[in-house]
Design an enzyme around this catalytic site. Structure first.
Site, mmCIF file in Angstrom:
data_model
loop_
_atom_site.group_PDB
_atom_site.id
_atom_site.type_symbol
_atom_site.label_atom_id
_atom_site.label_comp_id
_atom_site.label_asym_id
_atom_site.label_seq_id
_atom_site.Cartn_x
_atom_site.Cartn_y
_atom_site.Cartn_z
ATOM 1 N N LYS A 19 0.853 -1.193 0.000
ATOM 2 C CA LYS A 19 0.000 0.000 0.000
ATOM 3 C C LYS A 19 0.891 1.245 0.000
ATOM 4 O O LYS A 19 1.790 1.370 0.819
ATOM 5 C CB LYS A 19 -0.910 -0.024 1.230
ATOM 6 C CG LYS A 19 -1.844 1.180 1.387
ATOM 7 C CD LYS A 19 -1.249 2.305 2.225
ATOM 8 C CE LYS A 19 -0.756 1.858 3.573
ATOM 9 N NZ LYS A 19 -0.051 2.963 4.290
ATOM 10 N N ASP A 142 -4.747 0.675 8.860
ATOM 11 C CA ASP A 142 -4.436 0.339 7.471
ATOM 12 C C ASP A 142 -5.132 -0.928 6.983
ATOM 13 O O ASP A 142 -5.235 -1.141 5.770
ATOM 14 C CB ASP A 142 -2.924 0.148 7.300
ATOM 15 C CG ASP A 142 -2.176 1.468 7.165
ATOM 16 O OD1 ASP A 142 -2.835 2.523 7.193
ATOM 17 O OD2 ASP A 142 -0.942 1.438 7.037
#
Length: 301
Positions: A19, A142
């Site tokens: 990510k 996250d």
């Protein structure tokens, strides 16, 4: 559950893409200490690989270039995800770890999200209850954004996820100097937590150059604090930005991984090769950033 094991797939393979925070604006802080974010995230074609095999009880084994420093016990997020699936008989997790640890690219969160996708596929085949995705937020801000692996605008503490369909594929280089940076320490070192968000409406981006031009007017608000704690971040950014055709160089997440955007994949590959030659001890990967939701879907065996 009688007959359940006969209906379960033998194993599931799932990809856990890195990510990348193209922007990361810290716009406030809640009374409970959680920071409020406004971030544009994309996912890379590089990541970890997870195989899940149906078993009695849950276990985790790891291999790969970045596995040495990670625990295989209950503190690992993969096994914490497994605890949410209390109706499954168990699973053996085999993780090939290729993303560096504590590096600002969501490696542990991506692995946790991959475990959830894999176990959900197993549970769905056996008609077993699946825990709601909202339960993943307690494992880290996250994790929910890594669940779909789609390019998105992230708000709140990470739970507000708005897909961004217009993001072009972005040729890029990811570089980590193999210096771990602790996210809590970076937030603690910040001097300002009330910063401006991104514009309310994002423009339409026609290509990488168009997006890079817009990104230059945005920020990663964690970068100054992270660079103070780990000066090597500035060295990495300079190594990327001085490569031919580099459009933008910025830190991702809380660091120390930085990314550079390039107009073509071949330009990104040449830049990665040049950086790796000069810094062979660094983790350097050419990639493309965007939505990786198709590649991240679990494959049942």
């Amino acid at each position: 559950m009688p007959g359940t094991e006969a209906r379960l797939p033998h194993s599931v393979d799932v990809f856990a893409p890195a990510k990348i925070n193209l922007t990361l604006h810290v716009v406030g802080q809640r009374a409970d200490g959680y920071h409020l974010l406004d971030s544009l995230v994309a996912f890379a074609t590089v990541g970890d690989q997870l195989r899940v095999q149906v078993d009695n009880g849950f276990s985790l084994k790891m291999q790969g270039s970045e596995a040495a420093t990670l625990p295989e016990d209950a503190s690992n997020l993969i096994l914490q995800v497994a605890d949410l699936f209390d109706h499954l008989p168990g699973a053996a997790f085999h993780l090939t770890k290729d993303l560096p640890v504590s590096s600002g690219i969501g490696g542990g969160s991506a692995d946790a999200a991959a475990a959830y996708r894999a176990l959900s596929a197993v549970a769905r085949e056996a008609d077993i209850q699946i825990p709601t995705p909202e339960t993943l937020l307690k494992l880290g801000a996250d994790v929910p954004m890594c669940l779909t692996s789609r390019a998105a605008r992230i708000g709140g503490i990470g739970e507000q996820i708005t897909p961004v369909a217009s993001l072009p594929a972005l040729p890029a280089v990811l570089v980590n100097p193999r210096r771990e940076v602790a996210t809590p320490a970076v937030f603690k070192a910040m001097t300002t937590r009330q910063n401006a968000p991104m514009p309310q409406d994002l423009p339409t981006f026609h290509d990488t150059r168009d997006l890079a031009t817009w990104l230059r007017g945005q920020r990663n608000d964690l970068e100054p604090a992270a660079s103070q704690l780990e000066p090597m971040i500035d060295v990495v950014k300079a190594a990327i930005s001085t490569q031919p055709d580099c459009l933008l160089s910025r830190m991702s997440g809380s660091g120390a991984t930085c990314f550079g955007l390039f107009p073509t994949l071949s330009a990104a590959q040449r830049a990665a090769a040049a950086i790796a030659r000069h810094q062979p001890e660094w983790w350097v990967k050419p990639t493309e950033l965007g939505s990786q939701n198709k590649r991240a879907q679990p494959r049942l065996n």
